[in-house]
Design an enzyme around this catalytic site. Structure first.
Site, mmCIF file in Angstrom:
data_model
loop_
_atom_site.group_PDB
_atom_site.id
_atom_site.type_symbol
_atom_site.label_atom_id
_atom_site.label_comp_id
_atom_site.label_asym_id
_atom_site.label_seq_id
_atom_site.Cartn_x
_atom_site.Cartn_y
_atom_site.Cartn_z
ATOM 1 N N ASP A 95 58.545 23.277 -89.113
ATOM 2 C CA ASP A 95 59.320 24.669 -89.378
ATOM 3 C C ASP A 95 59.827 24.716 -90.880
ATOM 4 O O ASP A 95 59.730 23.849 -92.245
ATOM 5 C CB ASP A 95 60.981 23.335 -88.507
ATOM 6 C CG ASP A 95 61.935 24.851 -88.454
ATOM 7 O OD1 ASP A 95 61.668 26.293 -89.541
ATOM 8 O OD2 ASP A 95 62.710 25.012 -87.052
HETATM 9 C C1 BGC Z 1 63.349 28.042 -87.724
HETATM 10 C C2 BGC Z 1 62.154 28.391 -87.076
HETATM 11 C C3 BGC Z 1 61.416 29.631 -87.580
HETATM 12 C C4 BGC Z 1 61.866 29.502 -88.865
HETATM 13 C C5 BGC Z 1 61.466 30.804 -90.025
HETATM 14 C C6 BGC Z 1 63.399 28.738 -89.141
HETATM 15 O O1 BGC Z 1 64.934 27.914 -89.932
HETATM 16 O O2 BGC Z 1 64.351 26.833 -86.968
HETATM 17 O O3 BGC Z 1 62.836 28.658 -85.783
HETATM 18 O O4 BGC Z 1 60.259 30.254 -87.016
HETATM 19 O O5 BGC Z 1 62.941 29.191 -89.780
HETATM 20 O O6 BGC Z 1 62.317 31.378 -90.171
#
Ligand code: BGC
Length: 737
Positions: free
Chosen positions: A225
């Site tokens: 993530d």
């Molecule tokens: C989120 C993800 C997301 C990623 C990219 C993170 O903060 O938890 O779900 O895909 O950011 O934006």
């Protein structure tokens, strides 16, 4: 343009491989231009594409209902079509991998991202997530399951340690991922931010390698993530292939670790190989032409998302009905959640327009989105209600209450909306409440004030069009709850332990989460898991079970068939749900668990035999001592019906399975030893040879000591048994500790 993965691996320098496993900017992987490897583009979703460099702007794309709605459709075929559409839109925007779906379990109604998740049940989540990924990948665009795993809250999400027993992980929190990985082999899996049982998930070899790749045979890329990695080297060793977004100087850190021997080149090559394979898939994918704009599919999805919770007959609205349309959400729709999944929709329907073109409508906003009470707005709405035949009140949660990054602290709708509803119901006019929210709200205190209640969730850009069609009866609402609506927050099994304290959250309710907990505690609910009405009615007739294969050969299949009849006046959909219960298990098991479902459309008067297939996993639980799923001998009940608390047809099944002794170790109890006849025979033979007597315990003594570890019992003086005897037998029959 294409390249050969093995050739690139052989030719690439350590620095080039190191760069490959570290992202480039926010949304791209790093290619190796010298060897013909292009970067791959990633984009958020999955309820629409978010393509843009920052949170404030993204290219227009279709905004589908968010996952809570898509989940409520209980329709894998629909999810597959939405997946295909997302794939087509991704192609139009030059995106190779869509960062979704999210399939974390809704452990608490307070989780700020519940709108992005499919269900409280892993069978539903896993089945639907697989269908969405399958759809995307069938048009050559990768899917990415997220957030793996045990990311069930937003509070302290980057540090919190989720303390979860392995059985709860395997049966609940990992089970949906396991199902979706097996059924769709997603191009990517995104690891979550949190810690799991003490170790950051991004650096957790048990989760990312032993379970994901070892037990489940996952062959794609594991991506972090955004910002989830603390120690890049530990993460690589644990099985995290790609770090996103680009972190300053990481490539150099990775290359230096290979140089110093801290990281073996093989580990780096393995991660690089997975990235190269993904890139190769992206480069060679045959993709249909990209298209932006799937408003009609978004409308269809919204229809299937909507859950009709209550209806005294006021719906569908009579053709000539004069409608007081009350509530700011009719004019300013709440149709998606906040955070990384936020889409810039291609178009946006408002109920104010879609209903006004179908019925005579007077609009009154009724409340302020700020939550402040405004008596004038309520008075205006009451006046409109008094002049109308029926009130449609659009209530729900304000934007700020549902977002990535924070959890709610209560599950009520704002007080100013409650005040409005109370005043509207005092007019004596029938009130239809339409809810727009992504996570469960308490309805028990006021549902009785309504003539009808529709949970419209966050319905996407065409949600308001679908809603007008449902209100007027042009279309059926065919969603069913994929989460329990409890009476009060205090009733949910996780409430005492959510969101934890001092960096730790204990999942003390174990597998008794959602309906599994409500049912075990026989707790009253506002609306049960699986519930939802339509404009017609159905009858279930006798359940028939056909069993083939066996547990021993691991090919047990049970076909459960019911005859379903549409007994109403309109065509409509029913979700036939099949639950399994095992009353006499050796471990505490939920009263019933959903093990299969299928959505069926029937014309009025039509009957159909509906068959739901159950595999061996429908009967299994995770046995901690055996470290695997096991099926026990016993009587199993199979129940079918329209929701978890209305299962009118049932049948029984007896499974006979050779008993599986609990693997012995140095702390195994006397009862566990006595259950293992081979080990016990070996022990008795030793004791007899040495002392001339057997190790016996009278009935009364056995009751006292059965729960004591045998090895410690052997320490007591006077008996025929010694610690050396126990150790000798353990060396042959015990499991390594
Ligand atoms: C989120 C993800 C997301 C990623 C990219 C993170 O903060 O938890 O779900 O895909 O950011 O934006």
């Amino acid at each position: 343009m294409t390249f050969d993965v093995d050739h690139v691996l052989a030719e690439a320098t350590t620095e080039e491989l190191a760069a490959l496993v570290c992202g480039s900017g926010s949304w791209h992987t790093t290619g190796i231009p010298r060897l013909g490897v292009p970067p791959v583009r990633l984009a958020d979703g999955p309820h629409g594409l978010r393509v843009g460099e920052d949170l404030d702007y993204s290219e227009p794309s279709t905004c589908f209902p968010t996952a809570v709605g898509l989940g409520s459709s209980w329709n894998p075929a629909l999810l597959k079509r939405v997946g295909e559409a997302l794939g087509r839109e991704a192609t139009a925007l030059g995106v190779d991998v869509v960062l979704g779906p999210g399939l974390n379990i809704k452990r608490s109604p307070l989780c700020g991202r519940n709108f992005e998740y499919l269900s409280e049940d892993p069978f539903v989540s896993g089945t639907l997530a697989a269908a969405l990924v399958y759809g995307m990948q069938s048009v050559g665009v990768g899917g990415c399951l997220k957030h793996f795993a045990a990311n069930n809250q937003e509070t302290d999400r980057m540090r919190v340690d989720a303390v979860v027993a392995e059985r709860a992980l395997r049966e609940i929190y990992l089970a949906g991922f396991q199902r979706a990985v097996g059924a769709s082999q997603p191009w990517m899996v995104m690891c979550s931010y949190n810690r799991l049982n003490g170790t950051l998930v991004s650096q957790n070899p048990w989760l990312l390698t032993d379970v994901l790749r070892g037990d489940w045979d996952y062959r794609g890329v594991v991506v972090s993530d955004w910002g989830a990695v603390y120690d890049r080297i530990a993460a690589l060793i644990a099985g995290l292939d790609l770090e996103m977004p680009q972190a300053d100087g990481r490539e150099a850190v990775v290359a230096a670790a290979v140089e110093s021997g801290e990281l073996s080149r093989e580990v780096l090559e393995l991660a690089a190989e997975r990235l190269l394979s993904l890139t190769h898939k992206a480069v060679t994918a045959v993709r249909p032409t990209g298209v932006i704009g799937h408003h009609d599919l978004a409308r269809e999805a919204a229809l299937e998302s909507m859950v009709l919770l209550r209806n005294d007959g006021v719906l569908p609205l009579a053709p000539g009905a004069r409608v007081a349309l009350v509530g700011e959400f009719a004019r300013t729709p709440r149709y998606q959640g906040s955070g990384s999944s936020k889409v810039n929709p291609v178009e946006l329907d408002r109920l104010l327009d879609t209903l006004a073109s179908r019925r005579e409508v007077t609009f009154a906003p009724g409340f302020l989105l700020s939550g402040d009470l405004d008596d004038d707005l309520i008075d205006e709405a009451v006046t409109a209600a008094e002049l109308a035949d029926v009130v449609v009140a659009c209530l729900g949660l304000p934007d700020a209450e549902e977002t990535e990054g924070s959890d709610r602290t209560h599950m009520r709708i704002p007080d100013n909306q409650r005040a409005l509803l109370a005043s509207l119901s005092e007019t004596g006019k029938p009130v239809v409440v339409v809810l727009s929210n992504g996570a469960a709200v308490e309805v028990a205190g006021w549902t009785e004030e309504t003539s009808a209640l529709i949970e419209a969730w966050l319905g996407g850009e065409a949600g308001a069009l679908a809603l007008a069609q449902v209100l007027t009866g042009e279309a059926e609402p065919s969603g069913r709850l994929t989460e329990t609506l409890g009476v009060r927050l205090e009733d949910y099994p996780s409430t005492l332990m959510f969101p934890g304290e001092t960096g730790q959250v204990q999942y003390g309710e174990g597998v008794f989460m959602g309906y599994r907990g409500f049912d075990a505690m026989e707790r009253e609910v506002a609306y049960p898991f699986g519930f939802g009405l339509g404009y017609t009615t159905f009858r279930y007739d006798a359940l028939k079970l056909v069993e083939t294969g066996s547990v021993v050969t691991r090919d047990l299949r049970v076909a459960a068939s019911v005859t379903l009849t549409n007994t109403g006046q309109r065509a409509g959909a029913e979700v036939v749900q099949v639950y399994v219960r095992n009353a006499a298990a050796s471990v505490p098991r939920p009263v019933r668990e959903l093990r299969g479902f299928t959505k069926v459309w029937l014309e009025p008067g039509e009957s159909r035999t509906v068959t739901v297939a159950l595999g061996i996993d429908a009967f299994a639980f995770w046995s901690t001592p055996h470290e695997r799923f096991v099926v026990e001998s016993g009587d199993y009940a199979i129940e079918a019906g329209s929701h978890s608390r209305d299962l009118p047809v049932a049948g029984g099944l007896r499974l006979d399975v050779p008993s599986l002794p609990t693997p012995l170790y140095d702390e195994s109890t006397i009862a566990e030893w006595f259950a293992d006849t081979d080990a016990m025979d070996a022990l008795q033979a030793r004791v007899l040879a040495r002392t001339g007597e057997r190790f016996e315990l009278g009935e009364e003594m056995y009751a006292v000591v059965a729960g004591q570890p045998l090895r410690r019992f052997a320490q007591f003086p006077g008996g025929p048994l010694t610690v050396a005897d126990v150790d000798a037998v353990l060396a042959e029959y015990g499991r390594p500790v």
